[in-house]
Structures are given as structure tokens and as C-alpha cells.
Design a protein around this motif. Structure first.
Motif, PDB file in Angstrom:
ATOM      1  N   VAL A  67      -9.843  48.684  -5.741  1.00 14.12           N
ATOM      2  CA  VAL A  67      -9.251  49.593  -4.746  1.00 14.12           C
ATOM      3  C   VAL A  67     -10.315  50.625  -4.370  1.00 14.12           C
ATOM      4  O   VAL A  67     -10.294  51.763  -4.843  1.00 14.12           O
ATOM      5  CB  VAL A  67      -7.991  50.292  -5.302  1.00 14.12           C
ATOM      6  CG1 VAL A  67      -7.281  51.069  -4.195  1.00 14.12           C
ATOM      7  CG2 VAL A  67      -7.040  49.292  -5.934  1.00 14.12           C
ATOM      8  N   PRO A  68     -11.275  50.271  -3.530  1.00 10.82           N
ATOM      9  CA  PRO A  68     -12.388  51.174  -3.218  1.00 10.82           C
ATOM     10  C   PRO A  68     -11.976  52.432  -2.457  1.00 10.82           C
ATOM     11  O   PRO A  68     -12.716  53.417  -2.450  1.00 10.82           O
ATOM     12  CB  PRO A  68     -13.321  50.299  -2.369  1.00 10.82           C
ATOM     13  CG  PRO A  68     -12.442  49.227  -1.809  1.00 10.82           C
ATOM     14  CD  PRO A  68     -11.411  48.966  -2.850  1.00 10.82           C
ATOM     15  N   HIS A  69     -10.796  52.410  -1.834  1.00 11.01           N
ATOM     16  CA  HIS A  69     -10.362  53.577  -1.056  1.00 11.01           C
ATOM     17  C   HIS A  69     -10.197  54.809  -1.939  1.00 11.01           C
ATOM     18  O   HIS A  69     -10.496  55.933  -1.517  1.00 11.01           O
ATOM     19  CB  HIS A  69      -9.035  53.266  -0.358  1.00 11.01           C
ATOM     20  CG  HIS A  69      -8.576  54.350   0.568  1.00 11.01           C
ATOM     21  ND1 HIS A  69      -9.136  54.551   1.813  1.00 11.01           N
ATOM     22  CD2 HIS A  69      -7.620  55.308   0.432  1.00 11.01           C
ATOM     23  CE1 HIS A  69      -8.545  55.573   2.410  1.00 11.01           C
ATOM     24  NE2 HIS A  69      -7.614  56.053   1.589  1.00 11.01           N
ATOM     25  N   LYS A  74      -5.300  43.959  -9.587  1.00 12.00           N
ATOM     26  CA  LYS A  74      -4.435  45.127  -9.432  1.00 12.00           C
ATOM     27  C   LYS A  74      -4.823  45.904  -8.177  1.00 12.00           C
ATOM     28  O   LYS A  74      -6.000  46.101  -7.898  1.00 12.00           O
ATOM     29  CB  LYS A  74      -4.541  46.033 -10.659  1.00 12.00           C
ATOM     30  CG  LYS A  74      -3.987  45.411 -11.929  1.00 12.00           C
ATOM     31  CD  LYS A  74      -4.089  46.380 -13.104  1.00 12.00           C
ATOM     32  CE  LYS A  74      -3.484  45.779 -14.368  1.00 12.00           C
ATOM     33  NZ  LYS A  74      -3.590  46.696 -15.524  1.00 12.00           N
ATOM     34  N   LYS A  75      -3.798  46.364  -7.439  1.00 10.33           N
ATOM     35  CA  LYS A  75      -4.039  47.108  -6.200  1.00 10.33           C
ATOM     36  C   LYS A  75      -3.395  48.498  -6.213  1.00 10.33           C
ATOM     37  O   LYS A  75      -3.435  49.195  -5.210  1.00 10.33           O
ATOM     38  CB  LYS A  75      -3.489  46.315  -5.006  1.00 10.33           C
ATOM     39  CG  LYS A  75      -4.169  44.973  -4.775  1.00 10.33           C
ATOM     40  CD  LYS A  75      -5.630  45.151  -4.394  1.00 10.33           C
ATOM     41  CE  LYS A  75      -6.289  43.808  -4.105  1.00 10.33           C
ATOM     42  NZ  LYS A  75      -7.733  43.961  -3.772  1.00 10.33           N
ATOM     43  N   GLN A  76      -2.795  48.880  -7.344  1.00 11.97           N
ATOM     44  CA  GLN A  76      -2.152  50.192  -7.377  1.00 11.97           C
ATOM     45  C   GLN A  76      -3.199  51.290  -7.204  1.00 11.97           C
ATOM     46  O   GLN A  76      -4.361  51.132  -7.599  1.00 11.97           O
ATOM     47  CB  GLN A  76      -1.408  50.388  -8.699  1.00 11.97           C
ATOM     48  CG  GLN A  76      -2.315  50.551  -9.920  1.00 11.97           C
ATOM     49  CD  GLN A  76      -1.541  50.623 -11.208  1.00 11.97           C
ATOM     50  OE1 GLN A  76      -1.346  49.613 -11.869  1.00 11.97           O
ATOM     51  NE2 GLN A  76      -1.104  51.824 -11.573  1.00 11.97           N
ATOM     52  N   ASN A  77      -2.785  52.410  -6.614  1.00  7.01           N
ATOM     53  CA  ASN A  77      -3.749  53.487  -6.384  1.00  7.01           C
ATOM     54  C   ASN A  77      -3.328  54.812  -7.016  1.00  7.01           C
ATOM     55  O   ASN A  77      -3.941  55.843  -6.760  1.00  7.01           O
ATOM     56  CB  ASN A  77      -3.993  53.678  -4.885  1.00  7.01           C
ATOM     57  CG  ASN A  77      -2.746  54.134  -4.152  1.00  7.01           C
ATOM     58  OD1 ASN A  77      -1.636  53.985  -4.654  1.00  7.01           O
ATOM     59  ND2 ASN A  77      -2.919  54.680  -2.968  1.00  7.01           N
ATOM     60  N   ILE A  78      -2.273  54.788  -7.848  1.00  8.04           N
ATOM     61  CA  ILE A  78      -1.884  55.965  -8.631  1.00  8.04           C
ATOM     62  C   ILE A  78      -1.701  55.517 -10.075  1.00  8.04           C
ATOM     63  O   ILE A  78      -0.978  54.558 -10.346  1.00  8.04           O
ATOM     64  CB  ILE A  78      -0.579  56.602  -8.116  1.00  8.04           C
ATOM     65  CG1 ILE A  78      -0.735  57.068  -6.669  1.00  8.04           C
ATOM     66  CG2 ILE A  78      -0.176  57.788  -8.991  1.00  8.04           C
ATOM     67  CD1 ILE A  78       0.538  57.644  -6.069  1.00  8.04           C
ATOM     68  N   VAL A  79      -2.355  56.200 -11.002  1.00  7.49           N
ATOM     69  CA  VAL A  79      -2.278  55.824 -12.415  1.00  7.49           C
ATOM     70  C   VAL A  79      -1.965  57.056 -13.251  1.00  7.49           C
ATOM     71  O   VAL A  79      -2.090  58.195 -12.802  1.00  7.49           O
ATOM     72  CB  VAL A  79      -3.600  55.185 -12.900  1.00  7.49           C
ATOM     73  CG1 VAL A  79      -3.873  53.897 -12.151  1.00  7.49           C
ATOM     74  CG2 VAL A  79      -4.768  56.156 -12.742  1.00  7.49           C
TER      75      VAL A  79
END
Length: 751
Positions: A470-472, A450-455
Motif C-alpha cells: 500500500v504505497p499510498h 494485504k491492502k488495509q491502510n489503518i493498523v
């Protein structure tokens, strides 16, 4: 045109009177005489066959013929014309049963309409509706002393001129009231601008002006009327129990009530403000008594002596919660002018809330920066730009729409990543179902990550696992924060709470559960944003969350807002496109930096401003006059100010290349300090609201009925907060005011 003479003659044989008109629609003969004596067929034929004749017209008023003449030339666009006509037609169809069968409708040459019928109430011709800013009427009633051009081929609903029939008085009243409801030219009810209280000549803001500023006319009259239709510029209303379809309108821009019904306590055909309505409703139109009543309730500027005494009492009671009133207003000037303009346009045209939109923009840039940058305050002290926002407001006030608009570019990209993962997961699952022999012939398919960055709804373990991919950084956006706060200790006391406290500081998180392997992230970056209702937020101010500093980390925005009426203004698509491109430009700017928390420093002047503010906060922490409850909040502001400065500096770099991504500019620090003052003021505000509610509950808890609760609050303090008690008891503010008036009358022995 000559071939139509036979068509017109058949109407002369029926109960119609006709005249002949030229190409400018002027009658060729003396048409006023035709109100009582119509032309013979021979006379009509002779005039009609002359060279001047261009058509014929029906004489209105003859045999009770009446016509509603709708002139749409006042509108500049076809869409405006169509919208007006469709709105009028829909109201008529809703109000009058079988409307399309009872009335004859013809379209005119200039895209207007005639609605024809007969009525025993036929009146002299008159203009009944003009639009705001126009002198030409959009609706006229053609009755006695009038005529309308005939358009034989333009019947709209199949009811021909020959089929025109009488309508009932009830239908006629409905027709007239609907037509008048579109009239914008109204005379405002005169109310005194100055009133006297018992001992003083009233000066400054009058009780009426103050009441109007804090209430709408609908607040006053809503228990007497019901809304029939919410139009772009007005609300169409009907008196409860009335047989008529409409009673009047409330104009949105002026907030004036305009009634054409005379069967109410309010004057007809005058613009009535909220204060005037209050005077008629509770004081039988006695404005002097109404002014005294409102003044006693706290409306209007206090006289100097009274103001000072009241101010002294307030300070003695609430000195712990004092804040600068200017700090309550969101400091939108902290943003570059382009972003400021975007937020203001969204507020004006989409009814987004400036405070919520501003906080959402800060959160969006925080997530974009992620683990790329950190502020070097001094050697050994670094701040990452993580922010936690609680946007406080009642349901329907616009929290989520404001957030979603500002996050739209990020949410769009996030959704793409989610869809990509789902597709790749399907491919991988299909691959896994293949036999060993089939796999040997197939291209290897790796398990997707998974690469999404909003949950939204996610456990801490799943969040940490996602963060490893997604370390960012991972942003948490929840429509309702209450669930996030309540679920924090789902497994065992302190576990998730401790992880969140670590994430706020940027410290590593290591979670071990008995049911699964451990989860670890070295550099967490997890900003949070969401909405919450004020009453729910107050219940979450528990001692444990206060003692460990969790609630001190929450940035609270609690603006004063009302639910807006429908806004017909449109925002330009190019404006939305600009914002989307600006966010993408910010992302590209940050993507040039690796995720290693690169250090950003203050400019010389920015550092000086920072030191001055730091010392100011320290003095408050050391002051004996400062509320101990808030002293724990101030150290978090020492962390938030550098974070705000970094976020604002990135925005300035997005707009103008003269700013450096490595050095926080003076403007960014100045804005960061304003933001800190804003959030401190709102933290005090929410705490004060909680205290007021608790005090009011203590006063009213031992009473059962709403009246007794209001009486208890009034006896305890006759200047109690009416709105707060109304919210506590789940009733309208006007209900509280009405009970207060009854209590005051009882005290004065009126009954």
C-alpha cells in the motif's frame, strides 16, 4: 353506559363513595358532600339514569382512598409518553416490594394512568410534579376533596377497584418521593452574590460563582448520597443510610440539588447549588464564612493589589511555561464551516470532545492525502503531511469515541479490505491444499496481498511489508499510545525509533534483522494518532526521546474536560451521512492524483504569512528568555505549519471548487499558524503539569497518611493546586478541601 349501573352499585355497597359525571367529566351532583356521606343506591341510580350521565367517579379521600393521577397529555409524542410511564413504573417497582400486587392501576381515556391505594396518611389533593417549561402538572395526588373517573375495562395489572388495599407508611413515603422527584419547578437557594474578605469589598466573579463553575453539586455531596437512577434530565439520589428509596434529585441542566427529605443538613424543597451545598456542609449554612474559605482557596476574582502580587509570583516561578490562554482553545474556525458545524453538532449531541475530533479530522485528511502531495516550501525543502497526535486525557473522558467517530468512514473502508483479504486467503489456502492433478483442473489462485491502510498493533517489519503493498500510506491508530511508545525498541536499542524518525520526515526506511530478510520502503507515509493518560505521557518524556527530537514531533492535545452525564439529544442521521459523503468526496479528489508526491506551493499572501511566522519562531529559538527545553520543539513547528496548511487546503478544495489543489490558499495558512500555536501551548501545558506533579511529589513523599501529605502541601504553599494533589493521591477534590479546612482550623486553634 346505562348497563354499567349495576357495576357501579356494587362499589357503593363496599367502602367507596361515588359520584356521577357528564361527558366533560364534571360531577352532576354536589360531590364535596360525598366526602363524608355517600349516595344511596337509589340516589345514585336516579342520577346515573338521567340523560346527562356519561360515567361515574370515585370520591378520593373517602375511607382514605388516594390516587396518583398521571396525565401524559403534556407530552407531544407517544414515545415520550411511554418513556415517562415506563421510567416511573420501573422506579416504583424497584422501591416497593410486590408493587403490582399492592396497587391498582387503570389506564385513562387520554392515555394517562391512575394508581389507586388506601393510606392513613391521605392528604388534600395537590399537584406534585410539573415538567420543565409546562404549567400543567404531569402528576397529581388525588386525596381529600377530589375524585377520579372510573374506567371499568381499563385495568392494567389485574388488581380491580374492589381489590384496592391499604399500603404501609414506608411504601407511601417511597411513592410520594418518587412522584415528587419528577417535579422540575424548584426555588433556588439564595446565596450572597458579594462577600467581603478580611480587608476588601469583594468585586468581580464571586467565590460562589467561581466554585460553581469549577465543581458540580455531586462533587460536594457524593460521599453522603448514592445514585439510584440516572435519567435523561436528572440524577435520582438517596441519602446513605436512609430507609426511604429516594431523597431527591440533581437536575442536569441547572446542576441544582433538590431534596424532599428533611433528614439531611441541607434545606428541603429548594434548589441547592454546589457552593450552597459547600456552605451547608462545611460551615453550617454560614455563607459569609463559606465565601471567606473559598476565597482563601483561590476561588473568585482577586482584588487588584492581590492579583498583581500573585501574578508576579506566578511569572517568577513559571515564566518558562507561559502561553497565551486563547491558544489553549482548539481553533475550530480553521476548518471550512461545514466541517466545523459537524464537529460542533457531534459535541452537542454525542458528547465528543472538540479538540480530539478536530485532531482526528486532520489525521484522517493526512492519511487520505498520503504520498499524493507534498508542500514545496522552497527549492530543496519539501514537507509531506504526516502528523503524529497524542490525545491526552484521563480514562473515560472521550478520547477513543471522538477519534472513532471522525475516522468512521475510513475505518469502514479499511474493514472491507481486511475482510476481502481474509476471504481471498481462505481461497488461496484451499487451492494450495489441492493435489497437482486437481490444480491443473482448477483456475490459478494467486496469493493475496494485504491492502488495509489503518493498523493498530503491528511490528515495524510487518508495517513496512504492508506499506510495500500500500504505497499510498499506512495510518497507525491506537486506542492507547503508551504501548506504541514503549515497544519502539523491542529488538535492539534505537532500531524502531530511528525508523519512525525517518518516516516522519518521509525518508526511506531500511530494516535488517538477523532473523529475516531486510524490509525497505522508499517513500514512507505513516501518520499516528491515539490516546494517552497524562501521567503515563509524563513518564515517557525521557532524555533520549527528547535529545533525538522524538517527543518534539508529537502534537499534544490536552483539553480540560469532565466526564459528561447522559445526553438525551439525538444527532440527525443526515448529518452523519453528510460527513461520510464529504470524506468520500475528499478521497475521490485525491485519487485523481498519482502517488508521486506532487508539489504544492503557497499563494503569495500565504507565503508572506509563512515567512512572518517562520521569523517569529526563529526569534524565540534565539531568545535568552525562552526555555531551552522548548527550543528543540520550535524547528518541528516549522515543518508542521506547511503540513497543516496542505491538509486544510485539501478540505477547502473538497467544499468549494474555487480553491486549487496545487496552491495553498490564504485561509489554509492562517489556520495552520493557529494550529501550531495551539499545539505549542499544549506542549507547554503538559510540561507544566509534569513539573507541578513532580514538585508536589517532592513535598509529600516523606509523609505516609493522606492527611499528612495534604498538611505538607498546605504548609509549603497554602494555595497549592487541590485538583492536582487529589489526582496524585487518588482521592476526591472535596477530600482535599475537607482536610485543608481541618488544618486551617487547627492553625487557628479551633480544636
Amino acid at each position: 353506559m346505562k348497563e354499567l349501573v349495576g357495576f357501579y352499585l356494587k362499589y357503593l355497597e363496599q367502602d367507596f363513595s361515588l359520584t356521577v359525571v357528564d361527558d366533560k367529566k364534571a360531577s352532576i351532583c354536589k360531590w364535596t358532600e360525598l366526602q363524608t356521606n355517600k349516595l344511596t343506591k337509589e340516589e345514585f341510580t336516579k342520577i346515573y339514569t338521567s340523560h346527562k350521565a356519561a360515567g361515574a367517579a370515585l370520591i378520593t379521600g373517602y375511607d382514605n382512598l388516594e390516587v396518583v393521577d398521571i396525565d401524559l397529555k403534556v407530552f407531544s409524542t407517544t414515545s415520550e409518553k411511554n418513556e415517562f410511564w415506563e421510567t416511573l413504573l420501573s422506579l416504583l417497582r424497584e422501591a416497593i416490594f410486590d408493587f403490582d400486587r399492592l396497587f391498582s392501576i387503570y389506564k385513562t381515556k387520554n392515555a394517562g394512568y391512575h394508581i389507586l391505594y388506601k393510606t392513613k396518611r391521605c392528604q388534600p389533593s395537590q399537584k406534585v410534579a410539573k415538567l420543565q417549561g409546562h404549567t400543567q402538572a404531569v402528576i397529581e395526588i388525588k386525596g381529600q376533596k377530589g375524585y377520579v373517573i372510573m374506567y371499568p375495562d381499563n385495568c392494567v395489572n389485574g388488581v380491580q377497584y374492589s381489590d384496592i388495599q391499604y399500603i404501609t407508611d414506608k411504601d407511601w413515603h417511597s411513592l410520594m418521593s418518587i412522584c415528587r422527584s419528577f417535579n422540575y419547578i424548584i426555588e433556588k437557594e439564595d446565596i450572597p452574590t458579594q462577600q467581603k474578605n478580611k480587608n476588601n469589598v469583594y468585586t468581580g466573579t464571586s467565590p460562589f460563582d467561581d466554585f460553581n463553575a469549577q465543581n458540580t453539586v455531586w462533587d460536594v455531596v457524593s460521599d453522603e448520597f448514592t445514585i439510584v437512577r440516572n435519567l435523561s434530565d436528572r440524577i435520582v439520589i438517596k441519602r446513605l443510610g436512609s430507609d426511604n428509596f429516594l431523597s431527591g434529585s440533581i437536575f442536569k441542566e441547572s446542576d441544582l440539588l433538590y431534596l424532599f427529605s428533611t433528614s439531611t443538613i441541607y434545606p428541603a424543597e429548594k434548589g441547592i447549588s454546589a457552593a450552597a451545598a459547600y456552605a451547608y456542609k462545611y460551615h453550617n449554612g454560614n455563607f459569609s464564612d463559606a465565601a471567606k474559605d473559598l476565597y482563601q482557596q483561590g476561588f473568585g476574582t482577586r482584588n487588584e493589589k492581590e492579583y498583581k502580587e500573585k501574578e508576579k509570583i506566578v511569572i517568577e516561578k513559571n515564566i518558562d511555561y507561559e502561553y497565551n490562554e486563547d491558544d489553549i482553545i482548539f481553533p475550530i474556525d480553521v476548518f471550512p464551516v461545514q466541517f466545523k458545524s459537524f464537529i460542533l453538532q457531534c459535541n452537542e449531541r454525542l458528547d465528543t470532545v472538540i479538540d480530539y475530533a478536530g485532531c482526528s479530522l486532520l489525521w484522517a485528511i493526512s492519511l487520505i492525502i498520503g504520498n499524493s502531495l507534498q508542500v514545496k516550501v522552497k527549492n530543496g525543502w519539501y514537507e509531506i503531511p504526516v502528523v503524529w497526535f497524542s490525545l491526552v486525557g484521563n480514562p473515560g473522558i472521550g478520547k477513543t469515541p471522538s477519534i472513532r467517530l471522525m475516522l468512521a468512514p475510513l475505518i469502514k473502508e479499511n474493514n472491507k479490505k481486511i475482510k476481502e483479504y481474509i476471504e481471498r486467503k481462505k481461497e488461496y489456502d484451499a487451492y494450495e491444499k489441492l493435489s497437482k492433478a486437481e490444480k491443473e483442473k482448477h483456475i490459478d489462485v494467486e496469493p493475496p496481498s494485504k491492502k488495509q491502510n489503518i493498523v493498530d498493533d503491528i511490528t515495524m517489519e510487518a508495517l513496512i511489508d504492508l506499506h510495500e503493498n500500500v504505497p499510498h500510506g499506512i495510518g497507525i491508530f491506537k486506542d492507547e499510545l503508551a504501548g506504541w511508545l514503549k515497544d519502539m525498541n523491542k529488538y535492539r536499542s534505537g532500531s524502531d525509533l530511528e525508523a519512525w524518525l525517518s518516516s516522519w520526515s518521509g525518508s526511506s526506511i531500511n530494516i535488517n534483522r538477523m532473523t529475516r530478510p531486510g524490509s525497505f520502503v522508499e517513500k514512507p507515509f505513516m501518520p499516528v494518532i491515539g490516546g494517552i493518560q497524562p501521567g503515563i505521557l509524563n513518564t515517557l518524556y525521557s532524555e533520549d526521546k527528547k535529545d533525538n527530537g522524538f517527543m518534539d514531533r508529537m502534537l499534544i492535545s490536552f483539553p480540560e474536560n469532565i466526564v459528561p452525564l447522559y445526553n438525551d439529544k439525538e444527532i440527525d442521521y443526515d448529518v452523519l451521512k453528510w460527513y461520510d459523503m464529504a470524506i468520500k468526496k475528499t478521497i475521490l479528489l485525491i485519487e485523481q492524483i498519482d502517488d508521486d508526491r506532487n508539489k504544492v506551493v503557497f499563494s503569495t499572501n500565504a507565503k508572506k504569512m509563512w515567512i512572518d511566522k517562520f521569523n517569529e519562531i526563529s526569534n524565540k529559538q534565539n531568545s535568552e528568555n525562552e526555555n531551552e527545553y522548548f527550543k528543540s520543539m520550535y524547528p518541528k513547528q516549522k515543518s508542521y505549519i506547511p503540513r497543516f496548511a496542505l491538509i486544510l487546503n485539501v478540505l477547502f478544495c473538497t467544499i468549494d471548487d474555487k480553491y486549487s489543489i496545487d496552491v495553498i490558499c490564504d485561509k489554509a495558512m492562517e489556520g495552520a499558524i493557529k494550529l501550531s500555536d495551539y499545539f505549542v501551548a499544549h506542549a507547554k501545558k503538559i510540561k507544566f503539569e509534569k513539573k507541578v506533579t513532580e514538585d508536589m511529589e517532592n513535598v509529600t513523599n516523606n509523609h505516609n497518611s493522606i492527611y499528612e501529605k495534604v498538611k505538607a502541601a498546605y504548609n509549603n504553599d497554602n494555595n497549592f493546586n487541590r485538583s492536582k494533589l487529589a489526582d496524585l493521591l487518588s482521592v476526591s477534590r472535596i477530600t482535599i478541601i475537607r482536610y485543608v479546612n481541618e488544618i486551617k482550623d487547627a492553625h487557628e486553634g479551633k480544636y
